[in-house]
Scaffold this active site. Structure first.
Site, PDB file in Angstrom:
ATOM      1  N   GLY A 168       0.814  -1.220   0.000  1.00 44.26           N
ATOM      2  CA  GLY A 168       0.000   0.000   0.000  1.00 44.26           C
ATOM      3  C   GLY A 168       0.846   1.269   0.000  1.00 44.26           C
ATOM      4  N   GLY A 169       2.042   1.177  -0.574  1.00 43.92           N
ATOM      5  CA  GLY A 169       2.894   2.362  -0.685  1.00 43.92           C
ATOM      6  C   GLY A 169       3.591   2.755   0.614  1.00 43.92           C
ATOM      7  N   ILE A 207      13.346   3.597 -11.315  1.00 42.83           N
ATOM      8  CA  ILE A 207      13.110   3.663 -12.762  1.00 42.83           C
ATOM      9  C   ILE A 207      12.320   4.950 -13.030  1.00 42.83           C
ATOM     10  CG2 ILE A 207      12.184   2.400 -14.757  1.00 42.83           C
ATOM     11  CD1 ILE A 207      14.131   0.617 -13.249  1.00 42.83           C
ATOM     12  N   HIS A 212       3.351   0.935 -14.744  1.00 40.03           N
ATOM     13  CA  HIS A 212       3.115  -0.223 -13.876  1.00 40.03           C
ATOM     14  C   HIS A 212       2.280  -1.202 -14.701  1.00 40.03           C
ATOM     15  CE1 HIS A 212       1.806  -2.183  -9.926  1.00 40.03           C
ATOM     16  NE2 HIS A 212       1.055  -2.753 -10.854  1.00 40.03           N
ATOM     17  N   GLU A 292       7.040  -7.192  -7.792  1.00 45.16           N
ATOM     18  CA  GLU A 292       6.581  -8.049  -6.700  1.00 45.16           C
ATOM     19  C   GLU A 292       5.459  -8.952  -7.185  1.00 45.16           C
ATOM     20  OE1 GLU A 292       4.333  -6.614  -3.398  1.00 45.16           O
ATOM     21  OE2 GLU A 292       3.612  -4.857  -4.468  1.00 45.16           O
ATOM     22  N   ASN A 294       1.708 -10.502  -6.035  1.00 45.51           N
ATOM     23  CA  ASN A 294       0.594 -10.440  -5.101  1.00 45.51           C
ATOM     24  C   ASN A 294      -0.118 -11.790  -5.112  1.00 45.51           C
ATOM     25  OD1 ASN A 294       0.898  -7.767  -4.190  1.00 45.51           O
ATOM     26  ND2 ASN A 294       0.098  -7.047  -6.149  1.00 45.51           N
ATOM     27  N   ARG A 296      -3.005 -12.962  -4.156  1.00 49.78           N
ATOM     28  CA  ARG A 296      -4.451 -12.889  -3.882  1.00 49.78           C
ATOM     29  C   ARG A 296      -5.160 -12.329  -5.117  1.00 49.78           C
ATOM     30  NH1 ARG A 296      -4.114  -7.447  -4.129  1.00 49.78           N
ATOM     31  NH2 ARG A 296      -2.370  -6.535  -3.031  1.00 49.78           N
TER      32      ARG A 296
HETATM   33  P1  ADP Z   1       3.330  -1.534  -2.632  1.00 50.39           P
HETATM   34  O1  ADP Z   1       3.384  -3.021  -2.455  1.00 50.39           O
HETATM   35  O2  ADP Z   1       3.482  -0.760  -1.361  1.00 50.39           O
HETATM   36  O3  ADP Z   1       2.171  -1.092  -3.484  1.00 50.39           O
HETATM   37  P2  ADP Z   1       5.187  -1.617  -4.871  1.00 50.39           P
HETATM   38  O4  ADP Z   1       6.553  -2.202  -4.711  1.00 50.39           O
HETATM   39  O5  ADP Z   1       4.140  -2.456  -5.557  1.00 50.39           O
HETATM   40  O6  ADP Z   1       4.659  -1.156  -3.429  1.00 50.39           O
HETATM   41  O7  ADP Z   1       5.279  -0.221  -5.629  1.00 50.39           O
HETATM   42  C1  ADP Z   1       4.175   0.638  -5.763  1.00 50.39           C
HETATM   43  C2  ADP Z   1       4.423   1.683  -6.840  1.00 50.39           C
HETATM   44  O8  ADP Z   1       5.608   2.458  -6.544  1.00 50.39           O
HETATM   45  C3  ADP Z   1       4.672   1.134  -8.229  1.00 50.39           C
HETATM   46  O9  ADP Z   1       3.479   0.851  -8.910  1.00 50.39           O
HETATM   47  C4  ADP Z   1       5.460   2.264  -8.865  1.00 50.39           C
HETATM   48  O10 ADP Z   1       4.599   3.308  -9.262  1.00 50.39           O
HETATM   49  C5  ADP Z   1       6.317   2.778  -7.730  1.00 50.39           C
HETATM   50  N1  ADP Z   1       7.640   2.100  -7.713  1.00 50.39           N
HETATM   51  C6  ADP Z   1       7.991   1.031  -6.967  1.00 50.39           C
HETATM   52  N2  ADP Z   1       9.269   0.661  -7.204  1.00 50.39           N
HETATM   53  C7  ADP Z   1       9.769   1.509  -8.116  1.00 50.39           C
HETATM   54  C8  ADP Z   1      11.028   1.649  -8.788  1.00 50.39           C
HETATM   55  N3  ADP Z   1      12.067   0.839  -8.535  1.00 50.39           N
HETATM   56  N4  ADP Z   1      11.161   2.653  -9.683  1.00 50.39           N
HETATM   57  C9  ADP Z   1      10.128   3.489  -9.952  1.00 50.39           C
HETATM   58  N5  ADP Z   1       8.920   3.422  -9.363  1.00 50.39           N
HETATM   59  C10 ADP Z   1       8.712   2.450  -8.452  1.00 50.39           C
END
Ligand code: ADP
Length: 453
Positions: A168-169, A207, A212, A292, A294, A296
């Protein structure tokens, strides 16, 4: 492999996803048990299920997160299985272990697998070893800010520091220079300790302006794994998805084939079972990296259902029953274009603060290719204790432009009076010229609406 047929399923969730699961069970001739908190006595899922069991007070920690009560309710109602939906206990390995010990089928992967993938730095390592391209970064977990800085200095900035247990960020910070590293690392680590009671961190190369892109996976207990194409979830605010679509304008058949192969490889590497999502970042050069997994069903699963015609909840249930997938990769066809807008009870003018309240007037549109997933009804009192998502508006068109036009029309027709929502904000996204051209990245909202990160 023994096959069972479920007679009754307990749904360990609330809101629109609980309603969505009840409907799928009903269509399959399976009885349902809803669980509800004291604040949810009049919630739609409570009213709609065949049986309903009160499992505690309003706070989620006393009800929807109370593992013992959920297991007791399952045993007391003689349900065969638990569907966890998303959020709450859906990715909690301890809960799944408890189900396994009590001989209750958890509709999802094993506790061991959830544990493995829930630890994101371990998941990264597993994927690297399996030959999946992951975002460049650390292979081993990082606990210490100074050590992290040394690694980041070599890697080159910008980097992103992430909590291994994150979601969740939360527990995530972008670091633009060596000078900012220590402070940002410490803030992210503190956030992780507070939210997840875990100080394990990892570091990735940041990146710049990626998309996404995530792939939907279905894997049965017989070793069959298929992907159902991608979802583009680049429209995000503070790393939280707002609008999702399938297919992505950035993905041509050859890239879909390559990414899909990697997604299937990732799922096979961990002997994955049930529905799962492999998240990638796709950069401007067409290079993509595993982020990552998920373990579920996702909020945005309906866009995949709309373009493939496959009911993911029913497939989850069939897989948990031990049945083989009834189709192969070659059978999966992506048809037309689907889009989903998340409508939340929140105020965009007040920094998206949640706005619970009573629904004074409600009008839910319909029409060809229009699907509205919600647990709202007229005069419903939205409790303040849970997620602010009210409704998912999903449309399907023959192509992206038709889907956009349909979404514009549907958003314009919806009436949700009594609470402040982000409906107008979604309307603005739909009308944005860059969005219309498919010119989006994870920075789109920030740039288009002049918001900070
Ligand atoms: P969470 O599980 O908290 O949602 P994520 O690892 O899925 O976290 O990342 C959520 C969002 O953060 C991604 O969809 C992307 O927008 C941004 N993000 C995550 N990692 C990177 C990265 N290495 N470079 C650029 N953006 C990233």
């Amino acid at each position: 492999m023994c096959k069972t047929s479920f007679h009754k399923i307990l749904i360990a969730n609330r809101g629109e996803i609980a309603v969505r699961i009840i409907r799928a069970c009903r269509e399959m001739g399976i009885k349902t048990v809803a669980v509800y908190s004291e604040a949810d006595r009049n919630a739609l899922h409570t009213l709609l299920a065949d049986e309903s069991v009160c499992i505690g007070k309003a706070q989620a920690s006393d009800s929807y997160l109370n593992m013992e009560r959920l297991v007791s309710a399952t045993i007391a109602t003689k349900a065969d299985a638990i569907h966890p939906g998303f959020g709450f206990l859906s990715e909690n390995a301890k809960f799944v272990e408890m189900c396994e010990k009590c001989n209750i089928t958890f509709i999802g992967p094993s506790s061991e697998l959830i544990h493995k993938m829930g630890n994101k730095s371990e998941a990264r390592r597993t994927m690297m070893e399996a030959g999946v391209s992951v975002v460049p970064g650390t292979k081993e977990p990082v606990f210490d800010a100074e050590k992290g800085k040394e690694i980041a200095d070599v890697m080159g900035y910008p980097v992103i520091v992430k909590a291994s247990s994150g979601g969740g960020g939360k527990g995530m910070r972008i670091v633009h220079s060596s000078e900012e590293f220590i402070q940002n690392f410490n803030t992210a680590q503190r956030e992780s300790v507070n939210a997840f009671a875990d100080d394990t961190m990892y570091i990735e190369k940041y990146i710049v302006s990626p998309r996404h892109i995530e792939f939907q996976i279905l894997a049965d207990k017989h070793g069959n794994v298929v992907h159902l194409g991608e979802r583009d979830c680049s429209v995000q605010r503070r790393h939280q998805k707002l609008l999702e679509e399938s297919p992505s304008v950035a993905i041509q058949p050859e890239l879909r084939r390559k990414m899909g192969e990697q997604a299937v490889l990732a799922a096979r590497a961990v002997h994955y079972q049930n529905a799962g999502t492999i998240e990638f970042l796709l950069d401007k050069n067409g290079d993509f990296y595993f982020m990552e997994m998920n373990t579920r069903i996702q909020v945005e699963h309906p866009v995949t259902e709309m373009v493939t015609g496959i009911d993911l909840i029913k497939e989850q249930i069939r897989i948990a029953e031990g049945r083989e997938l009834s189709f192969t990769q070659e059978d999966v066809r992506i048809s037309g274009h689907a889009m989903e807008c998340r409508i939340n009870a929140e105020d965009p003018d007040k920094n998206f603060m949640p706005c619970p309240g009573r629904i004074a007037e409600l009008h839910i549109p319909g029409g060809n290719g229009v699907r509205i997933d919600t647990a709202l009804y007229q005069d419903y009192d939205i409790p303040p204790y849970y997620d602010s998502m009210l409704m998912k508006v999903i449309v399907h068109g023959q192509n992206r432009m038709e889907a956009i036009n349909k979404m514009r029309s549907v958003l314009g027709e919806i009436i949700i009076d009594g609470v402040t929502t982000n409906l107008d904000f979604q309307y603005e996204i739909i009308n944005n010229p860059d969005f219309n051209e498919g010119n989006i990245s994870t920075h789109f909202i920030q740039d288009a609406f002049d918001m900070s990160e």
